[in-house]
Design a protein around this motif. Sequence first.
Motif, PDB file in Angstrom:
ATOM      1  N   ILE A 126       0.330   9.709   4.772  1.00  0.00           N
ATOM      2  CA  ILE A 126      -1.307   9.626   4.110  1.00  0.00           C
ATOM      3  C   ILE A 126      -1.843  10.915   5.289  1.00  0.00           C
ATOM      4  O   ILE A 126      -3.037  11.613   4.455  1.00  0.00           O
ATOM      5  CB  ILE A 126      -1.584   8.528   4.369  1.00  0.00           C
ATOM      6  CG1 ILE A 126      -1.250   8.328   2.972  1.00  0.00           C
ATOM      7  CG2 ILE A 126      -3.395   8.150   3.262  1.00  0.00           C
ATOM      8  CD1 ILE A 126      -1.871   6.155   2.871  1.00  0.00           C
ATOM      9  N   LYS A 149      -6.810   1.043   6.468  1.00  0.00           N
ATOM     10  CA  LYS A 149      -7.466   1.469   5.138  1.00  0.00           C
ATOM     11  C   LYS A 149      -6.637  -0.427   4.156  1.00  0.00           C
ATOM     12  O   LYS A 149      -7.459  -0.670   3.593  1.00  0.00           O
ATOM     13  CB  LYS A 149      -5.988   2.335   4.197  1.00  0.00           C
ATOM     14  CG  LYS A 149      -6.006   2.136   3.127  1.00  0.00           C
ATOM     15  CD  LYS A 149      -4.874   3.199   2.345  1.00  0.00           C
ATOM     16  CE  LYS A 149      -5.309   3.098   0.829  1.00  0.00           C
ATOM     17  NZ  LYS A 149      -6.411   3.416   0.298  1.00  0.00           N
ATOM     18  N   LYS A 157     -12.152  -5.207   0.231  1.00  0.00           N
ATOM     19  CA  LYS A 157     -12.692  -4.985  -0.878  1.00  0.00           C
ATOM     20  C   LYS A 157     -12.489  -6.292  -1.542  1.00  0.00           C
ATOM     21  O   LYS A 157     -13.646  -6.503  -2.310  1.00  0.00           O
ATOM     22  CB  LYS A 157     -11.646  -3.580  -0.999  1.00  0.00           C
ATOM     23  CG  LYS A 157     -12.145  -3.624  -2.704  1.00  0.00           C
ATOM     24  CD  LYS A 157     -11.387  -2.451  -3.528  1.00  0.00           C
ATOM     25  CE  LYS A 157     -11.878  -2.225  -4.620  1.00  0.00           C
ATOM     26  NZ  LYS A 157     -11.182  -0.630  -4.951  1.00  0.00           N
ATOM     27  N   GLY A 206      -9.786  -2.202   4.957  1.00  0.00           N
ATOM     28  CA  GLY A 206     -10.686  -1.893   4.276  1.00  0.00           C
ATOM     29  C   GLY A 206     -10.101  -2.624   2.539  1.00  0.00           C
ATOM     30  O   GLY A 206     -11.162  -3.361   2.279  1.00  0.00           O
ATOM     31  N   ARG A 207      -8.695  -2.477   2.536  1.00  0.00           N
ATOM     32  CA  ARG A 207      -8.664  -3.454   0.896  1.00  0.00           C
ATOM     33  C   ARG A 207      -8.884  -4.599   0.940  1.00  0.00           C
ATOM     34  O   ARG A 207      -8.896  -5.204   0.061  1.00  0.00           O
ATOM     35  CB  ARG A 207      -7.268  -3.204   0.870  1.00  0.00           C
ATOM     36  CG  ARG A 207      -6.568  -3.630  -0.652  1.00  0.00           C
ATOM     37  CD  ARG A 207      -7.309  -2.637  -1.756  1.00  0.00           C
ATOM     38  NE  ARG A 207      -6.962  -1.680  -1.328  1.00  0.00           N
ATOM     39  CZ  ARG A 207      -5.884  -0.533  -1.990  1.00  0.00           C
ATOM     40  NH1 ARG A 207      -4.936  -1.256  -2.957  1.00  0.00           N
ATOM     41  NH2 ARG A 207      -5.709   0.448  -1.971  1.00  0.00           N
ATOM     42  N   ALA A 230       1.005   4.378  -3.345  1.00  0.00           N
ATOM     43  CA  ALA A 230       0.535   5.532  -2.954  1.00  0.00           C
ATOM     44  C   ALA A 230       1.677   6.136  -3.114  1.00  0.00           C
ATOM     45  O   ALA A 230       1.613   7.390  -3.042  1.00  0.00           O
ATOM     46  CB  ALA A 230      -0.207   5.881  -1.803  1.00  0.00           C
ATOM     47  N   LEU A 273       0.397  -1.182   0.298  1.00  0.00           N
ATOM     48  CA  LEU A 273      -0.298   0.196  -0.025  1.00  0.00           C
ATOM     49  C   LEU A 273       1.138   1.321  -0.173  1.00  0.00           C
ATOM     50  O   LEU A 273       0.644   2.282  -0.644  1.00  0.00           O
ATOM     51  CB  LEU A 273      -1.064  -0.214   1.138  1.00  0.00           C
ATOM     52  CG  LEU A 273      -2.785  -1.162   0.945  1.00  0.00           C
ATOM     53  CD1 LEU A 273      -2.567  -0.860   2.719  1.00  0.00           C
ATOM     54  CD2 LEU A 273      -3.561  -1.262  -0.061  1.00  0.00           C
ATOM     55  N   VAL A 277      -0.069   4.474   6.535  1.00  0.00           N
ATOM     56  CA  VAL A 277      -0.545   3.862   5.407  1.00  0.00           C
ATOM     57  C   VAL A 277      -2.149   4.322   6.362  1.00  0.00           C
ATOM     58  O   VAL A 277      -3.095   4.576   5.229  1.00  0.00           O
ATOM     59  CB  VAL A 277      -0.221   2.555   4.927  1.00  0.00           C
ATOM     60  CG1 VAL A 277      -1.902   2.080   4.010  1.00  0.00           C
ATOM     61  CG2 VAL A 277       0.653   2.700   4.350  1.00  0.00           C
ATOM     62  N   GLY A 278      -2.403   3.655   7.033  1.00  0.00           N
ATOM     63  CA  GLY A 278      -3.542   3.260   7.941  1.00  0.00           C
ATOM     64  C   GLY A 278      -3.980   2.569   8.077  1.00  0.00           C
ATOM     65  O   GLY A 278      -4.563   1.694   7.338  1.00  0.00           O
TER      66      GLY A 278
END
Length: 747
Positions: free
Chosen positions: A642, A448, A455, A451-452, A391, A387, A444-445
């Motif tokens: 980020i 996130k 997804k 969430g990826r 980014a 990630l 990055v978090g």
Amino acid sequence: MRDAIKRRLSFSWRRTSNGGETHSSPPAAPRAKRYLRHALIGAGTLAGAVAVAAVSGYIAVDRLGAPDLAQVNQLSTTVLDRNGHLLRAFTTQSGRWRLPVEASDVDQRYLAMLMAFEDKRFYEHGGIDMRSLARAAVQLVENRRIVSGASTLTMQVARLIEGRYERSGGAKLRQIVGALQLEHHLNKRQILSLYLRLAPFGGNIEGVRAASLAYFGKEPRRLSIGEAALLVALPQSPEWRRPDRNPRAARVARDRVLQRATEEGVITEAEARRAALEPVPIGRRAFPKLAPHLAEAEVMAQPKETVHLLTIDRGVQRALEALAEEQTKLLGRKLSAAILAVDHTTGEVIAHVGSAGYLDDARAGAIDMVNAMRSPGSTLKPFIYGLAFEAGLAHPETLIEDRPVRYGSYAPKNFDEDFHGTVTIRDALAQSLNIPAVKVLSAVGPGKLAGRFRKIGVEPAFPDKTVPTLAMALGGVGLTLHDVTTLYAGLARGGDVVPLVHRRADVADAAKALLHGKQAERKRLLSPLAAWYVSDILKDAPPPVNAKAGRFAYKTGTSYGYRDAWAVGYDGKYTVAVWVGRPDGASTPGLSGRVAAAPILFDAFARLGDKRTPLSGPPSGALRVTGSELPPPLKRFREGGIADVAQGPFLEPRVLISFPPDRAEVETETGDQLLLKASGGVLPLTWLVNGAPITSDPRARQVVWQPDGNGFVRLSVVDAKGRVDRVTVRLKGSEGVVTMAGEEQKR
């Protein structure tokens, strides 16, 4: 007398168009009366009585209708591999082993011996062999005892369907009527298949296929002459001749079949002598029980299906089950192991090893650890760095500090309890350092990352449904081995995730959908460039002792408290994931992915074959440089890349992309250039497209970029202090094709 009976009891038969045998239409009443009168001439003998019953049964067979095959069509549920080989079988509801089988599944020498011994005119008669019946009756009258039988295979099938095994005149008459009924409604191939399926072989074994597996441990497609002869002999007296209880009686019966086969010219005398020297099995073998966890789950999920077709490769499954059992015996008494191997080019599961031994109670072998929720340890670190690469926050050669750090009350430590100072991202991932991974995840978090995963269909589990935290970097989340395999299979495919399937029907449905242009929407885990950066690092990870490096990319992991050991690897075709630990979640001091799981992973790849499919090469835009050649913002990792930077009257405004705006659609034609504009931030600025830097004037806040196609692109800009802004735009042309991360899809 014998010739007279034969003449009077002869029937007329005709051959059907499909090659089977069936009788002609029922005779008219005058003709039936003539048969009956001729039969009554011999009524003083047993042959005459049987003949009367035969003619009466022939006249009445139409009134009886089709035979009831509901009970005999209840077969054992079977689970087959990708090539149709048996993985697992289950008994019928009545506790019998009765496997589906056709004549084409059986050794032809067995069929030839069966006909020679039981019914050599099977394809000529219509259910009753009148020549044999007349001969048996005459011999009975002349010798006042039974000299030879007259039961045809069709009559035996009628007896097996009836399920009554009494020996009486009435039973024989019922068999005659049942045989006529079968011949009237079924062809010869169907009748033979019924015999092959129903013939008794002792105990709860029915059918030649179940018998071959039970006594010889193999399918009946290839039998030795001695094995074929034994299978011919057993149904005549299945309990008395059972090899596991009375091998002497089984041998005598087998040799009698060999003698008859020699007399009929089916085999030579030399073959018969050699076959007579073959040992008779003295016990029953266990039926195959490969992929037991997956097989049971499939049967429970689809209880009405009798045949389940899986994508498992039986040879690979057997090899990896043996590997798990062998290695865990060396590791500890209560340790188990699970292995999942997939062909990531299609998503097909080729091996599913749920435990180190399905029947091993000490290792809780009945628990399927492929689908058990466990802590993944450090196996998620590649996706954290991926990630960051995507980014534009980092590059494999970016420098990062491995020094003490604290996030509130959380102070991560490395596995070796040491600090390594300034290292590259490449070294941090290759050595699985904890502190750099937590730093990158902070930028990055964790939300996130979670969430990826969601997804693409992987649902991480958090304690008490809490939100994702930085502990994810070190395994503070629950995932299954199936989940981890899905993630790494996506990594192996360049970031493009494919669902893992184990049913052959699912593979066929996907292929059919693709043929009709109905391909499922792609799920992207990482950009191709980010996925390649990660793979380029993992392929050089140090191998376990005595193993060869560089043959495939892999990563290990160890959960907190030494409860779970992981190793996951992939080449250009296969992804293999290994878990080792205790199913009860207890700690095992000294357990680690590198020591316990990695050797199993390397051995598993060896058992897949000696040749490895190479990993894919770098995509366009890959930046293969040394650290000193990197753009300034990528030379050293800066935390908070980020996260929003606090704004104030005396602080520089954060860098923002002013054009194009996020989620915009920009019309372009082939050869057109696109102007990218930024505001705020500290010069120099670095621009990235899909994670790859592009040429720009570091003193300017705008850059002209030449797109290489239509579709979705991610644009990023990084200022001198490492602050980032990103947008995703769609470049829309006239050809109606959308490009997602470098790959084409029809809109």
